[in-house]
Enzyme design. Structure first.
Site, PDB file in Angstrom:
ATOM      1  N   HIS A  15       1.007  -1.435   0.097  1.00  0.00           N
ATOM      2  CA  HIS A  15      -0.197   0.222  -0.160  1.00  0.00           C
ATOM      3  C   HIS A  15       0.899   1.194   0.254  1.00  0.00           C
ATOM      4  O   HIS A  15       1.922   1.266   0.014  1.00  0.00           O
ATOM      5  CB  HIS A  15      -0.851   0.173   1.334  1.00  0.00           C
ATOM      6  CG  HIS A  15      -0.765   0.491   2.340  1.00  0.00           C
ATOM      7  ND1 HIS A  15       0.161   1.395   2.645  1.00  0.00           N
ATOM      8  CD2 HIS A  15       0.348  -1.076   3.204  1.00  0.00           C
ATOM      9  CE1 HIS A  15       0.883   1.605   4.694  1.00  0.00           C
ATOM     10  NE2 HIS A  15       0.992   0.229   4.584  1.00  0.00           N
ATOM     11  N   ASP A  36      -3.269 -18.765  12.871  1.00  0.00           N
ATOM     12  CA  ASP A  36      -2.204 -19.161  13.973  1.00  0.00           C
ATOM     13  C   ASP A  36      -2.099 -18.452  15.505  1.00  0.00           C
ATOM     14  O   ASP A  36      -1.916 -17.401  15.693  1.00  0.00           O
ATOM     15  CB  ASP A  36      -0.732 -18.822  13.103  1.00  0.00           C
ATOM     16  CG  ASP A  36       1.153 -20.120  13.759  1.00  0.00           C
ATOM     17  OD1 ASP A  36       0.970 -19.845  14.540  1.00  0.00           O
ATOM     18  OD2 ASP A  36       0.729 -20.807  12.835  1.00  0.00           O
ATOM     19  N   SER A  53       2.672  -4.868   6.847  1.00  0.00           N
ATOM     20  CA  SER A  53       2.478  -4.737   6.118  1.00  0.00           C
ATOM     21  C   SER A  53       3.319  -4.667   4.494  1.00  0.00           C
ATOM     22  O   SER A  53       4.229  -4.246   4.776  1.00  0.00           O
ATOM     23  CB  SER A  53       1.904  -2.992   5.023  1.00  0.00           C
ATOM     24  OG  SER A  53       2.936  -1.811   5.959  1.00  0.00           O
TER      25      SER A  53
END
Length: 337
Positions: A163, A285, A300
């Site tokens: 992003h 998880d 990210s």
């Protein structure tokens, strides 16, 4: 979720902590076949921007005592100095150069949120240097920690974040290049409902590469010549048409420098999402949930793998549920630089 550093003091390994452009090339197929490597490791970004932001107002010592032209003019911390007397300001040195010119009057154009203000200002002559000053502390760079998604060794490039890095009003920051360093994650603030967590990392002196582009699909750049891929996993990619609802894995580093594999679920696939939110993912998880609470800022760019193929990268977290987030499809990243 690029984690912006709040202090640049810990330049001990080289620096320390923090905290979400633009070209097409026909290399995706050859990168996949010959030299696409899985990322998941942390990186420290020092990026030069094309905007000059006011981070403080200060006094100027003159023959008549101290004064603050910036304060008197109404300049505030957080303002972006865009122009002086109609001339663009793209870096810190532009301010001194333009103020040094002989004008009968001076006007500073600043961006304050969505507003553009034109403020008359009278520079003061600094007693020590003899030069004119307006009394501002500014910055023209940004730094932080994020995650490398993949290495394209065929074309000597890297991609990260998934992003863009944006400003305070969510505009994509234009950059004038920058350096991307290897990084070490040493702490994590766990995410909880309503408050995103964040990775805390320190920059090392070794360089991954030079940043060239900040765009809607992440930060991209050129690898340093001696970058070593021998410890990375060579991988092929899968298009969004090949992605299925169900089990997948993310590769991410939440401590140290080595990526680990964590199980997630692909909950939704949206091929045509205009904001590049092509997946909704859920962390399954328990190890990752115990360490971080789920997805946190700084993760990210963490690559998403399904059926042994790279399908995308983590981009955002759901504020009200840190175990859920969004991801971008890998084709969009490969086709953006």
């Amino acid at each position: 979720m690029f984690y912006r550093k709040k202090s640049f003091k810990a330049l001990v390994l080289f620096v320390a902590i923090i905290l979400c452009a633009f070209i097409f090339v026909p290399f995706a197929a050859s990168a996949e076949a010959e030299g696409l490597y899985l990322g998941g490791f942390p990186a420290g970004f020092v990026l030069s921007t094309t905007k000059v932001e006011v981070v403080g107002i200060c006094e100027v010592l003159t023959e008549r005592g101290t004064c603050s032209p910036a304060r008197d003019a109404g300049i505030q911390t957080g303002d972006v100095i865009d122009k002086i007397n109609g001339e663009e300001v793209n870096k810190t040195s532009d301010i001194n150069e333009l103020i040094a010119r002989e004008y009968k009057k001076y006007e500073v154009e600043v961006l304050r949120g969505s507003e553009r203000l034109t403020l008359p200002i009278t520079p003061a002559k600094d007693l020590a240097s003899g030069g004119k000053r307006i009394g501002v502390l500014v910055k023209d760079s940004i730094n932080g920690v994020g995650t490398v998604t993949y290495i394209d060794k065929t074309n000597n490039k890297f991609a990260s974040l998934g992003h863009p890095i944006t400003d305070g009003v969510n505009r994509v920051l234009q950059i004038n290049g920058g350096t991307v360093y290897n990084s070490l994650i040493y702490d994590v603030k766990k995410g909880v409902r309503g408050t995103p967590g964040e990775l805390r990392g320190a920059f090392e002196s070794s360089v991954i590469g030079q940043a060239e582009v900040n765009c809607s699909c992440g930060v991209y750049g050129k690898l340093t010549e001696n970058f070593n891929c021998s410890n990375l996993i060579k991988i092929s990619k899968a298009s969004l048409d090949e992605v299925s609802i169900g089990t997948a894995y993310i590769y991410s580093t939440v401590y140290g420098k080595e990526a680990e594999t964590y199980k997630i679920s692909i909950v939704k696939v949206d091929k045509n999402n205009k904001d590049n939110r092509n997946f909704v993912i859920k962390v399954e998880d328990k190890r990752l949930i115990e360490k971080t609470g789920g997805i946190v800022q700084g993760m990210s760019g963490s690559p998403i793998v399904q059926n042994g193929k790279l399908i995308g990268a983590v981009t955002h977290v759901f504020i009200n549920d840190p175990t859920r987030g969004y991801g971008i499809g890998i084709d969009k990243m490969l086709n953006s630089y």
